[in-house]
Design a protein around this motif. Structure first.
Motif, PDB file in Angstrom:
ATOM      1  N   GLU A   1       0.902  -0.744  -0.067  1.00 36.31           N
ATOM      2  CA  GLU A   1       0.039   0.342   0.103  1.00 36.31           C
ATOM      3  C   GLU A   1       1.467   1.085   0.205  1.00 36.31           C
ATOM      4  OE1 GLU A   1      -3.410   2.099  -0.204  1.00 36.31           O
ATOM      5  OE2 GLU A   1      -3.107   0.494  -0.278  1.00 36.31           O
ATOM      6  N   PRO A   2       1.889   1.341   0.989  1.00 32.75           N
ATOM      7  CA  PRO A   2       2.706   2.361   0.658  1.00 32.75           C
ATOM      8  C   PRO A   2       3.625   3.025  -1.096  1.00 32.75           C
ATOM      9  CG  PRO A   2       2.948   1.089   3.125  1.00 32.75           C
ATOM     10  CD  PRO A   2       2.322   0.122   1.746  1.00 32.75           C
ATOM     11  N   HIS A   3       3.737   1.420  -1.188  1.00 30.82           N
ATOM     12  CA  HIS A   3       4.678   1.891  -2.740  1.00 30.82           C
ATOM     13  C   HIS A   3       2.958   2.595  -3.763  1.00 30.82           C
ATOM     14  CE1 HIS A   3       6.546   0.396  -6.114  1.00 30.82           C
ATOM     15  NE2 HIS A   3       5.691   0.315  -6.410  1.00 30.82           N
ATOM     16  N   ALA A   4       1.945   2.239  -4.025  1.00 32.67           N
ATOM     17  CA  ALA A   4       1.466   2.406  -4.436  1.00 32.67           C
ATOM     18  C   ALA A   4       0.628   3.851  -3.940  1.00 32.67           C
ATOM     19  CB  ALA A   4      -0.328   1.088  -4.056  1.00 32.67           C
ATOM     20  N   LYS A   5       0.708   4.346  -2.677  1.00 32.95           N
ATOM     21  CA  LYS A   5       0.599   5.811  -2.229  1.00 32.95           C
ATOM     22  C   LYS A   5       1.373   7.023  -2.238  1.00 32.95           C
ATOM     23  CE  LYS A   5      -3.435   5.551  -0.844  1.00 32.95           C
ATOM     24  NZ  LYS A   5      -4.946   6.344  -1.151  1.00 32.95           N
ATOM     25  N   TRP A   6       2.864   6.489  -2.532  1.00 34.50           N
ATOM     26  CA  TRP A   6       4.010   7.095  -3.756  1.00 34.50           C
ATOM     27  C   TRP A   6       3.413   7.532  -5.056  1.00 34.50           C
ATOM     28  CZ3 TRP A   6       7.559   6.436  -6.502  1.00 34.50           C
ATOM     29  CH2 TRP A   6       9.211   7.680  -6.566  1.00 34.50           C
ATOM     30  N   LEU A   7       3.387   6.344  -5.753  1.00 31.62           N
ATOM     31  CA  LEU A   7       3.335   6.159  -7.316  1.00 31.62           C
ATOM     32  C   LEU A   7       2.485   7.199  -7.293  1.00 31.62           C
ATOM     33  CD1 LEU A   7       4.906   4.934  -9.538  1.00 31.62           C
ATOM     34  CD2 LEU A   7       3.617   3.022  -9.485  1.00 31.62           C
ATOM     35  N   GLU A   8       1.378   6.929  -6.384  1.00 32.00           N
ATOM     36  CA  GLU A   8       0.012   7.852  -6.904  1.00 32.00           C
ATOM     37  C   GLU A   8       0.212   9.286  -7.243  1.00 32.00           C
ATOM     38  OE1 GLU A   8      -4.176   8.897  -5.261  1.00 32.00           O
ATOM     39  OE2 GLU A   8      -3.203   7.268  -4.435  1.00 32.00           O
ATOM     40  N   GLY A   9       1.121   9.894  -5.335  1.00 26.90           N
ATOM     41  CA  GLY A   9       1.860  10.992  -5.827  1.00 26.90           C
ATOM     42  C   GLY A   9       2.401  11.385  -6.807  1.00 26.90           C
ATOM     43  N   TYR A  10       3.383  10.274  -6.988  1.00 27.81           N
ATOM     44  CA  TYR A  10       4.301  10.833  -8.428  1.00 27.81           C
ATOM     45  C   TYR A  10       4.138  10.945  -9.835  1.00 27.81           C
ATOM     46  CZ  TYR A  10       8.842   9.650 -10.970  1.00 27.81           C
ATOM     47  OH  TYR A  10       9.809  10.055 -11.993  1.00 27.81           O
ATOM     48  N   ARG A  11       2.813  10.394 -10.234  1.00 19.71           N
ATOM     49  CA  ARG A  11       2.292  10.194 -11.445  1.00 19.71           C
ATOM     50  C   ARG A  11       1.203  11.371 -11.126  1.00 19.71           C
ATOM     51  NH1 ARG A  11       1.559   3.976 -12.298  1.00 19.71           N
ATOM     52  NH2 ARG A  11       4.159   3.919 -12.712  1.00 19.71           N
ATOM     53  N   TYR A  12       1.154  11.967  -9.829  1.00 21.71           N
ATOM     54  CA  TYR A  12      -0.944  12.799 -10.452  1.00 21.71           C
ATOM     55  C   TYR A  12       0.128  14.272 -10.375  1.00 21.71           C
ATOM     56  CZ  TYR A  12      -4.234  15.779  -8.200  1.00 21.71           C
ATOM     57  OH  TYR A  12      -5.829  16.027  -7.679  1.00 21.71           O
ATOM     58  N   PRO A  13      -0.979  14.679 -11.832  1.00 19.35           N
ATOM     59  CA  PRO A  13      -0.356  15.510 -12.322  1.00 19.35           C
ATOM     60  C   PRO A  13      -0.230  17.159 -11.434  1.00 19.35           C
ATOM     61  CG  PRO A  13      -2.351  15.119 -12.769  1.00 19.35           C
ATOM     62  CD  PRO A  13      -2.543  14.035 -11.757  1.00 19.35           C
ATOM     63  N   ASP A  14       0.507  17.744 -11.920  1.00 15.14           N
ATOM     64  CA  ASP A  14       0.397  18.948 -11.056  1.00 15.14           C
ATOM     65  C   ASP A  14      -0.304  19.650 -12.070  1.00 15.14           C
ATOM     66  OD1 ASP A  14       1.837  19.905 -13.928  1.00 15.14           O
ATOM     67  OD2 ASP A  14       3.986  19.840 -12.850  1.00 15.14           O
ATOM     68  N   GLY A  15      -0.397  21.452 -11.385  1.00 12.28           N
ATOM     69  CA  GLY A  15      -1.642  22.263 -12.085  1.00 12.28           C
ATOM     70  C   GLY A  15      -0.961  22.840 -13.784  1.00 12.28           C
TER      71      GLY A  15
END
Length: 63
Positions: A35-49
């Motif tokens: 789960e931590p890996h998935a959350k980290w990756l979600e943040g990494y891939r989240y688009p910026d503004g």
């Protein structure tokens, strides 16, 4: 092992900060499939503004 006090938001933020530093996705420090890996990756891939704004223009959301 993940500290129980590390929240999903903190993991997400760690991923975003890694991307902003220019770290590769492979810099994710958490075990694959966790789960931590998935959350980290979600943040990494989240688009910026800028990317989010561009995506909105592409599909006609922006007015």
């Amino acid at each position: 092992m993940l500290d129980i006090r590390t929240s999903s938001a903190a993991l997400f933020d760690q991923g975003r900060h890694a991307r902003y530093r220019g770290d590769p996705e492979t810099a994710n420090p958490y075990p694959a499939g966790s789960e931590p890996h998935a959350k980290w990756l979600e943040g990494y891939r989240y688009p910026d503004g800028r990317e989010a704004e561009r995506d909105g223009e592409t599909i006609g959301i922006k007015g």
